[in-house]
Motif scaffolding. Structure first.
Motif, short mmCIF file in Angstrom:
data_model
loop_
_atom_site.label_atom_id
_atom_site.label_comp_id
_atom_site.label_asym_id
_atom_site.label_seq_id
_atom_site.Cartn_x
_atom_site.Cartn_y
_atom_site.Cartn_z
N TRP A 346 0.85 -1.21 0.00
CA TRP A 346 0.00 0.00 0.00
C TRP A 346 0.87 1.24 0.00
O TRP A 346 0.63 2.20 -0.74
CB TRP A 346 -0.88 -0.01 1.25
CG TRP A 346 -1.65 1.25 1.53
CD1 TRP A 346 -2.91 1.56 1.09
CD2 TRP A 346 -1.23 2.38 2.31
NE1 TRP A 346 -3.29 2.80 1.56
CE2 TRP A 346 -2.27 3.33 2.30
CE3 TRP A 346 -0.06 2.68 3.01
CZ2 TRP A 346 -2.20 4.55 2.98
CZ3 TRP A 346 0.03 3.90 3.67
CH2 TRP A 346 -1.03 4.81 3.65
N PHE A 347 1.91 1.21 0.82
CA PHE A 347 2.76 2.40 0.92
C PHE A 347 3.46 2.68 -0.40
O PHE A 347 3.50 3.82 -0.87
CB PHE A 347 3.78 2.22 2.05
CG PHE A 347 4.57 3.46 2.31
CD1 PHE A 347 3.99 4.54 2.96
CD2 PHE A 347 5.87 3.60 1.86
CE1 PHE A 347 4.70 5.72 3.18
CE2 PHE A 347 6.59 4.76 2.07
CZ PHE A 347 6.00 5.82 2.73
N ASP A 349 2.45 1.68 -3.37
CA ASP A 349 1.47 2.01 -4.42
C ASP A 349 0.89 3.41 -4.27
O ASP A 349 0.65 4.09 -5.25
CB ASP A 349 0.30 1.00 -4.39
CG ASP A 349 0.73 -0.38 -4.87
OD1 ASP A 349 1.84 -0.48 -5.43
OD2 ASP A 349 -0.02 -1.34 -4.65
N HIS A 350 0.59 3.80 -3.05
CA HIS A 350 -0.21 5.02 -2.85
C HIS A 350 0.53 6.17 -2.19
O HIS A 350 -0.02 7.25 -2.04
CB HIS A 350 -1.47 4.69 -2.03
CG HIS A 350 -2.36 3.71 -2.72
ND1 HIS A 350 -3.01 4.00 -3.90
CD2 HIS A 350 -2.65 2.42 -2.42
CE1 HIS A 350 -3.69 2.94 -4.27
NE2 HIS A 350 -3.49 1.97 -3.41
N ARG A 351 1.76 5.93 -1.76
CA ARG A 351 2.44 7.01 -1.04
C ARG A 351 3.83 7.30 -1.60
O ARG A 351 4.48 8.20 -1.07
CB ARG A 351 2.56 6.70 0.47
CG ARG A 351 1.45 5.91 1.09
CD ARG A 351 0.13 6.63 1.39
NE ARG A 351 0.21 7.99 1.72
CZ ARG A 351 -0.22 8.97 0.92
NH1 ARG A 351 -0.67 8.70 -0.29
NH2 ARG A 351 -0.19 10.20 1.31
N ALA A 352 4.30 6.57 -2.58
CA ALA A 352 5.64 6.85 -3.11
C ALA A 352 5.54 8.00 -4.10
O ALA A 352 4.86 7.89 -5.11
CB ALA A 352 6.21 5.62 -3.79
N PRO A 353 6.17 9.14 -3.80
CA PRO A 353 6.04 10.29 -4.69
C PRO A 353 6.77 10.07 -6.00
O PRO A 353 7.56 9.14 -6.15
CB PRO A 353 6.68 11.42 -3.88
CG PRO A 353 7.65 10.74 -2.99
CD PRO A 353 7.08 9.39 -2.68
N PRO A 416 9.84 9.82 2.65
CA PRO A 416 9.13 8.55 2.47
C PRO A 416 9.86 7.32 3.02
O PRO A 416 9.24 6.46 3.63
CB PRO A 416 8.96 8.46 0.95
CG PRO A 416 8.99 9.86 0.46
CD PRO A 416 9.89 10.61 1.39
#
Lengths: 558, 558
Positions: A346-347, A349-353, A416
């Protein structure tokens, strides 16, 4: 137990969520000769069954898929391993659990019947069929009120995934299907029935999912007819009518291979087929673990903790404790974490800039590997971050699917990879919480083993676990622990080894790597775990905690 | 006060962190004729001064930059506005604060002296020069022990950004600079000194930053010589030797424009120049606010809350309360939130995944606008998320730069725009906390105004503030509130208007938009705020809270 034959080869077959895998092993030394995989043509049936829409959270399967895969993978390993079928001495299987289907007295699934096939309840309910939560709630309410023994055995709560939640859903929503079914059975036991022509059940699934539990100091029993009648009048005689029959220990032979299946699989008729087993559990002896005091972590999207114990103890928030449930002669304990690899995924997929994507591409690394490389340079506590790893709820110790994740210590300087590390650390603290739940009850944990994808692929994560637990962690030498374990039980059933201990000592490969705790990090991680524990209780134990209130607000707003 | 001249034009000049801006206004009606901006050639001096490395957290400026910008922007607005210099009746300025420099008796900065220029302490210490935290700690320690009046006036804590923290740093680290300095002065007062040839100080900066505070029921005073001597022996006579002199009210004329500056700016010599002012404070009358009971939020990277009150009250964790400090005749209160736009910027920079960048590009939106569009569709509480907005510490009510952000309620289903909204809501809850701190002491807040970049650009944020506060919020009709307010005070100094109330009624544009609270969201936000408040106290008030412990662990690990 049969006498050892001359032939030393065994086949283990692992029935997973989307495919089945077979491996061919030399039982004398554990050498793996070949493996083969076959995907289920229908995969997981969700959303609709043909034109019939399915309830939300339904997840069905077609039993024909298992038979199809079986006919592919067994001949394939013979071919690849250059072994004749008559050189195979025995078979073992393992299966996802609790995966349940209704069948006729002859073992034919109800879904094979044209009329009944239209009803979704006639099909296999896969382990992750979560539509029976109302039924699980009722089971827990009545079970707690009546102080049924399965409640403490299952750490305080019976799951919507398990056997009687699914059966109760059937009798409530499709009584005609319930009545038409002569038997309800775990898919893992059903496949063994197909192979041997004999209906048996395995002690592990019956104990961990099926309410066949031991009261303290007494023999096993199912709950009483009164309990089942309270759930639903038609269930009063469910045990006698639809479930009873031989329950066999792991490594027992359930029977000989039928002539028909011997021909289909190109094997010798009559060779022993081991009783069924749960997939994660089969992996334990494959790690070389058969003795009390050993904990095995099967680490993937979620983590399953399996512990071999000498006696039964009630432990807060475990999934279950079953005599002979993992290794014959011992008590098997199961606990788990509901989101581990999932949460890291999840991290990513949805939080990696975007700039992280760019840098990973430039360096030719995956995002996971780039984050790991950067996060490895941090000292414990350096980022000032701490998380509660409940992105997918808490399976143990709190057993609460309604909990959610928490992230503490964010600043404008937070980057991140620091959060990525904090999430890994949080899952390690979650495991430490589970380890503490066992050891605080006097249950010894002398050795820790790990298998599964994360254990094989994420060295940063494994080192953090070793540091947080301050114990060495041994990574299993087998890649496909479940199929390998199934082959080991097959070798025991075939009499090649007298028991699973002997099979493990001859067949299980040595750990491929041991992560040793770094003593320098001990004090920092002890201090961080104290804070984790504080947050764990603050957010997790209070029925009016902020997380509970947020959930109520969320539902009220609808 | 001077008599009104015939000429109705005034110029306001706002000295910001990176540039100065002038606007030319018709004082009869507030019509803006022209504006001009000039960046400081040296910007913020950080890291090193020439070849001399600077201490961490140092932030210096070159006073020549202010003079350079002044000579650019004033002639530019005359040119653009097509107004002759002799038609301008008065000037007003505002400046960042607390921005301090040491000067000789003639007003020449020490940094203009070749020998002294090598020492960083000879330069302007900009408001965000945070290197004097040890000095602030000492000031607070001694101030609390001695029960000095500035402690409660400043909500319990004197900041490292403020006047005497910076002066104490100089005398401790560069006594030769301290001795060479005849005066220490706010840059905002220094620029007025340059323009008029007369050294004055403004009541606002002296009160809010300079320890010139009122004890309850008595007149203002600086702390005693004993206090200063305890800070440092050489400071004993700092007030008499380096600071004393006229302190003028806002809107007073500090003097007439010198012939030399009149020529440089192409203006008439002798026209009144208003006394200095703090930039955010100057924006209050520009919003049309001059009466008690009005709160103005200047919303940008951080938010400054300025409240006009009828009397003095001690309020927990405010930045300060000063008589005549914002509007003559009233008590001015200041509070603030240290990270607002900054935090949303951090989220967009470091947490927006690649697919959000792709979608924004496809739709031709900025990431902020895409998130806003998606987040606007959510109901309050729908995401199940709640945050504490302390990414840059807490300025009010807790006054604790060591606090950090918290994010609660994360799941595998959480998507970026949901977190974006939760961060906005958290800053609105932070403002509600500040509003409560005032109203719980009986200080009325009848109207709320907003100005600054966020108020102009982020309608979702403004609506959420109106809903969370359950009050209408009026967005100022001026874009550049500080420069506009400086022009208004210039008009008062020039005698065009008798006082700032009259100036505001004639000149301030009507609010350009009012955000009205949505009553449907009231109950949900009340419930969410209760949870925010619970987390606020749990993480913020306990000296051994998890955030405090994490910070200690972080420092211990070094």
């Amino acid at each position: 137990m049969r006498r050892a034959t001359q032939s030393p080869y065994v086949i283990g077959i692992d029935f997973g969520t989307l495919s089945a895998r077979a491996i061919l092993v030399d039982a004398r030394n554990g050498r793996e000769l070949a493996s083969a995989i076959s995907e289920y043509p229908h995969g997981v049936i969700e959303g609709s069954l043909g034109k019939t829409p399915l309830k939300s959270q339904s997840a069905l399967q077609d039993p024909r898929d298992y038979l199809h895969a079986l006919k592919e993978v067994v001949p394939a390993v013979l071919r690849k391993g250059k072994i004749r079928g008559d050189q195979v001495a025995g078979l073992g299987t393992d299966f996802t659990s609790c995966t349940v289907l209704p069948v006729f007295a002859n073992g034919e699934p109800l879904s094979f019947d044209k009329g009944l096939a239209k009803n979704p309840h006639s099909w296999v309910k896969l382990w992750k069929h979560h539509a029976a939560q109302p039924e699980a709630d009722l089971i827990n309410e009545i079970g707690q009120r009546r102080s049924e023994q399965f409640i403490p055995t299952y750490g305080g709560k019976y799951s919507s995934e398990w056997f009687f939640s699914k059966v109760l859903e059937t009798v409530r929503e499709a009584p005609q299907v319930y009545r038409a079914a002569d038997r309800f059975i775990e898919a893992g036991d059903w496949i063994v029935w197909r192979l041997t022509g004999r209906e048996t059940r395995n002690v592990s699934a019956a104990g961990f999912k099926g309410m066949r539990v031991h009261a303290n100091g007494s023999d096993w029993a199912y709950p009483s007819a009164e309990f089942f009648a309270e759930l639903h009048p038609e269930l009063a005689r469910v045990v006698e009518e639809k479930i009873s029959g031989p329950v066999l220990g792991l490594g027992s032979s359930a029977g000989g291979l039928t002539a028909e299946w011997a021909e289909a699989l190109r094997l010798r008729p009559g060779i022993p087929v081991a009783t069924g087993n749960i997939d994660a559990h089969a992996g334990v002896p494959a790690c070389g673990v058969t003795k009390p005091g050993s904990l095995v972590m099967i680490m993937g999207t979620s983590t399953c903790h399996l512990l071999i114990g000498e006696q039964k103890q009630e432990v807060e928030g475990i999934c279950g404790v079953v005599q002979d449930g993992i290794v014959p002669g011992c008590w098997g304990y199961e606990a788990g974490q509901a989101g581990v690899g999932d949460m890291l995924g999840w991290f990513v997929d949805h939080r990696a800039p975007k700039y992280v994507h760019d840098e990973a591409r430039r360096k030719g690394l995956s995002i996971h590997d780039l984050f790991s490389e950067q996060a490895a340079k941090l000292r414990p506590g350096e980022s000032g971050l701490l998380a509660l790893d409940w992105w997918n709820g808490n399976r143990s110790v709190l057993v609460d699917a309604d909990l959610a994740g928490v992230l503490v210590g964010l600043t404008l300087q937070t980057r991140p990879h620091e959060i990525y590390r904090a999430l890994i650390e949080a899952t390690a603290f979650g495991t430490r919480q589970i380890v503490n739940a066992f050891t605080s009850k006097g249950i010894a944990i002398d050795e820790i083993f790990a298998c599964g994808g994360l254990a094989q692929k994420n060295p940063l994560l494994m080192q953090i676990y070793a540091d947080v637990l301050q114990r060495p962690i041994k990574v299993a030498g087998v890649q496909e622990a479940s199929a390998f374990g199934a082959a080991m039980f097959g070798a025991v059933a075939a009499g090649i080894h007298p028991d699973i201990h002997a099979a493990a000592s001859k067949m299980a490969p040595r750990p491929k790597k041991t992560y040793k705790p770094n003593a320098e990090n001990r004090a920092l991680y002890d201090a961080l775990f104290m804070e984790y524990d504080k947050l764990h209780d603050y957010f997790g134990r209070d029925k009016n905690s902020v997380l509970k209130k947020l959930l109520r607000i969320r539902r009220k707003g609808k």
